[in-house]
Design an enzyme around this catalytic site. Structure first.
Site, PDB file in Angstrom:
ATOM      1  N   GLU A   1      -8.660  -3.616  15.831  1.00 10.64           N
ATOM      2  CA  GLU A   1      -9.621  -4.527  15.215  1.00 10.64           C
ATOM      3  C   GLU A   1     -10.379  -5.272  16.309  1.00 10.64           C
ATOM      4  OE1 GLU A   1      -8.420  -5.604  10.985  1.00 10.64           O
ATOM      5  OE2 GLU A   1      -7.319  -6.966  12.273  1.00 10.64           O
TER       6      GLU A   1
ATOM      7  N   TRP B   1      -5.524 -10.235   2.561  1.00 15.23           N
ATOM      8  CA  TRP B   1      -6.185 -11.270   1.754  1.00 15.23           C
ATOM      9  C   TRP B   1      -6.299 -12.607   2.489  1.00 15.23           C
ATOM     10  CZ3 TRP B   1      -3.925 -10.753  -3.917  1.00 15.23           C
ATOM     11  CH2 TRP B   1      -4.234  -9.469  -4.403  1.00 15.23           C
ATOM     12  N   LYS B   2      -5.625 -12.743   3.607  1.00 18.76           N
ATOM     13  CA  LYS B   2      -5.658 -13.992   4.398  1.00 18.76           C
ATOM     14  C   LYS B   2      -5.302 -15.192   3.504  1.00 18.76           C
ATOM     15  CE  LYS B   2      -9.122 -11.732   7.195  1.00 18.76           C
ATOM     16  NZ  LYS B   2     -10.169 -11.846   8.198  1.00 18.76           N
TER      17      LYS B   2
ATOM     18  N   GLU C   1      -6.520 -13.477  14.062  1.00 15.87           N
ATOM     19  CA  GLU C   1      -6.532 -14.902  13.663  1.00 15.87           C
ATOM     20  C   GLU C   1      -5.207 -15.569  14.020  1.00 15.87           C
ATOM     21  OE1 GLU C   1      -7.749 -14.170   9.621  1.00 15.87           O
ATOM     22  OE2 GLU C   1      -9.673 -13.464  10.389  1.00 15.87           O
TER      23      GLU C   1
ATOM     24  N   GLY D   1     -10.509  -6.960   5.401  1.00 13.60           N
ATOM     25  CA  GLY D   1     -10.421  -8.387   5.097  1.00 13.60           C
ATOM     26  C   GLY D   1     -11.294  -8.739   3.909  1.00 13.60           C
ATOM     27  N   GLY D   2     -12.500  -9.202   4.187  1.00 15.19           N
ATOM     28  CA  GLY D   2     -13.395  -9.696   3.141  1.00 15.19           C
ATOM     29  C   GLY D   2     -13.581  -8.753   1.964  1.00 15.19           C
TER      30      GLY D   2
ATOM     31  N   HIS E   1      -2.359 -10.110  14.031  1.00 16.12           N
ATOM     32  CA  HIS E   1      -3.754 -10.228  13.602  1.00 16.12           C
ATOM     33  C   HIS E   1      -4.496 -11.184  14.542  1.00 16.12           C
ATOM     34  CE1 HIS E   1      -7.274 -11.207  11.226  1.00 16.12           C
ATOM     35  NE2 HIS E   1      -7.077 -10.041  10.632  1.00 16.12           N
TER      36      HIS E   1
HETATM   37  C1  PEP Z   1      -9.265  -8.397   9.033  1.00 13.94           C
HETATM   38  O1  PEP Z   1      -9.109  -9.575   8.802  1.00 13.94           O
HETATM   39  O2  PEP Z   1      -8.306  -7.711   9.425  1.00 13.94           O
HETATM   40  C2  PEP Z   1     -10.593  -7.840   8.867  1.00 13.94           C
HETATM   41  C3  PEP Z   1     -10.825  -6.642   9.314  1.00 13.94           C
HETATM   42  O3  PEP Z   1     -11.524  -8.644   8.244  1.00 13.94           O
HETATM   43  P1  PEP Z   1     -12.995  -8.209   7.756  1.00 13.94           P
HETATM   44  O4  PEP Z   1     -12.847  -6.889   7.052  1.00 13.94           O
HETATM   45  O5  PEP Z   1     -13.437  -9.304   6.849  1.00 13.94           O
HETATM   46  O6  PEP Z   1     -13.834  -8.086   8.993  1.00 13.94           O
END
Ligand code: PEP
Length: 249
Positions: A166, A10-11, A96, A233-234, A94
């Site tokens: 990722e 969920w960040k 980020e 993520g989103g 991650h």
């Molecule tokens: C994530 O943050 O691990 C991710 C995969 O984000 P998104 O699905 O939004 O690309």
């Protein structure tokens, strides 16, 4: 049979009431039983997330953790603190965290050790930048991320590791690796782990794909042989989308 997992990161989204509402929507909608479902709310909402999810088969996990046991690290959260509210699994590495908070492979190796010493499971994230892929360095980059952070472990430790590939260029960008690109890299990751730790470890470790997974593309990515689920993520922020992704596995 490898464990199948869909994890929602969920960040820095959802305050307390939004967290409760999304969890209640998930309780109402998640029915798939062969998939391990994880959600990673913000630290401040972890305790309440456990309360809301009590008796339900959705695991609450943390988005990060500090490597030290305690001390003068203002604003940080330790493994023991996470465990004391019920967390058993932590996402580490991650992109980020790497990009905005300077987390290096060396630091991540320490966090991995701390999590394992606390009997916590780890969802370990890694993946190449667009320049690496354009330059054809993506395989060597991924191999070095794995070896720098995880190759000091022993075979037993791998029972507590889930890998999440990722590609940075696909995170939050709407760009997704094609199912073929995902499979090619996942097979390479499995081979790399097998060469170092043996085929039993390589065949058993779950490897999740992350990067703009949505209901519309989840099934074709998850259909690939070496893809064991997704880190989302989103699309994890809307119950209907997240549940559709779970049901695609
Ligand atoms: C994530 O943050 O691990 C991710 C995969 O984000 P998104 O699905 O939004 O690309």
């Amino acid at each position: 049979m490898r464990r199948k997992i869909v994890a929602g990161n969920w960040k820095m989204n959802n305050d307390l009431s939004e967290t409760e509402a999304l969890l209640n929507d998930l309780i109402a909608q998640v029915s798939n039983t062969h998939v391990s479902v994880m959600v990673a709310p913000a630290y401040v909402n972890l305790f309440q997330a456990f309360t809301v999810l009590k008796g339900h088969d959705i695991e609450v996990v943390a988005q990060n953790m500090h490597q030290e046991a305690n001390g003068a690290y203002t604003g940080e959260i330790s493994a023991q603190m996470l465990k004391s509210v019920g967390v058993k699994t932590v996402i580490l590495g991650h992109s980020e965290r790497r990009a905005y908070f300077g987390e290096t492979d060396e630091l991540l190796a320490k966090k991995v050790n701390t999590a394992l010493a606390n009997d916590m499971e780890i969802v370990f994230c890694f993946g190449e930048e667009l320049e690496d892929r354009k330059a054809g360095n993506h395989f060597s980059l991924v191999k070095s991320q794995l070896s720098n952070a995880l190759f000091h472990l022993n075979t037993e430790d791998w029972k507590g590791i889930v890998l999440a590939y990722e590609p940075v260029w696909a995170i939050g960008t709407g760009e997704t690796a094609s199912p073929e690109q995902a499979q090619e890299m996942h097979a390479f990751i499995r081979k790399t782990v097998s060469e170092k730790f043996g085929s039993e470890v390589g065949n058993e470790v779950s490897i999740l794909y992350g990067g703009s997974v949505k209901p519309a593309n989840a099934a074709e990515i998850f259909a690939k042989e070496d893809v064991d689920g997704g880190l989302i993520g989103g699309a994890a922020l809307k119950a209907a989308d997240f549940v559709a992704i779970i049901n695609a596995l």
